[in-house]
Design an enzyme around this catalytic site. Sequence first.
Site, PDB file in Angstrom:
ATOM      1  N   HIS A 171       3.340  -0.623  -0.304  1.00  0.00           N
ATOM      2  CA  HIS A 171       3.899  -1.125   0.953  1.00  0.00           C
ATOM      3  C   HIS A 171       4.669  -2.422   0.749  1.00  0.00           C
ATOM      4  O   HIS A 171       4.514  -3.129  -0.262  1.00  0.00           O
ATOM      5  CB  HIS A 171       2.786  -1.342   1.983  1.00  0.00           C
ATOM      6  CG  HIS A 171       1.796  -2.394   1.580  1.00  0.00           C
ATOM      7  ND1 HIS A 171       2.067  -3.744   1.647  1.00  0.00           N
ATOM      8  CD2 HIS A 171       0.538  -2.294   1.092  1.00  0.00           C
ATOM      9  CE1 HIS A 171       1.024  -4.433   1.235  1.00  0.00           C
ATOM     10  NE2 HIS A 171       0.085  -3.581   0.877  1.00  0.00           N
ATOM     11  N   GLU A 219      -6.848   0.710   0.600  1.00  0.00           N
ATOM     12  CA  GLU A 219      -6.997  -0.257  -0.484  1.00  0.00           C
ATOM     13  C   GLU A 219      -8.467  -0.421  -0.882  1.00  0.00           C
ATOM     14  O   GLU A 219      -9.383  -0.121  -0.099  1.00  0.00           O
ATOM     15  CB  GLU A 219      -6.409  -1.606  -0.050  1.00  0.00           C
ATOM     16  CG  GLU A 219      -6.448  -2.720  -1.094  1.00  0.00           C
ATOM     17  CD  GLU A 219      -5.739  -2.390  -2.410  1.00  0.00           C
ATOM     18  OE1 GLU A 219      -6.169  -1.430  -3.088  1.00  0.00           O
ATOM     19  OE2 GLU A 219      -4.796  -3.113  -2.771  1.00  0.00           O
TER      20      GLU A 219
END
Length: 203
Positions: free
Chosen positions: A9, A79
């Site tokens: 990202h 994550e």
Amino acid sequence: MGELLLIRHGETTWSASHRHTSYTDLALTPDGERQARALGAMLAGRRFAAVLTSPRARALRTAQLAGLPPTATDDDLAEWHYGEYEGRTTADIREDRPGWTIWTDGCPGGESPGQVGERLDRVLTRVGPLLDNGAVALVGHAHSLRVLAARWIGLPASAGALFRLETATVSVLGHEHGRRVILRWNQPAPPPPADAADRAARH
């Protein structure tokens, strides 16, 4: 067999200051949004059999701005769970725990390297059949994508320590002579022409 593209990202305020960010759902910064749009130009013309993203807003927004409508979100692409270390930097953590590294020590109240490796293995198991239909894009986060790359080539999760990964980059996993390999790693999108001209004028 299609290629597997790993897309980290764009920038957030915490990634810019190197703070560990897992479940905290931060938006992209303006620079992060520009980075994501630049990824779209970099990926233009590629067709994907599937686009899977982490459920976090920063990954979903990156996919949207890059012109990659997700076919699904996958919780296993989230994550590494940093537990008590959420929001802290490595330097800060090492003041309390000299020599600490996430790759061997994990996080109290969060995940161990083995746990992260297990869930990224699940992603690879699900993605395998999709690659028969062409390239697949995974939009996610630095540590989890580094673990995924390590597992792709048969290394332990801790070997992700060897694969530095910047925001808004594309990495490509694939095959050579039937063996899983890393084809490209940590490739940033080229800067927009105006940015390139501005930098040239300053030098």
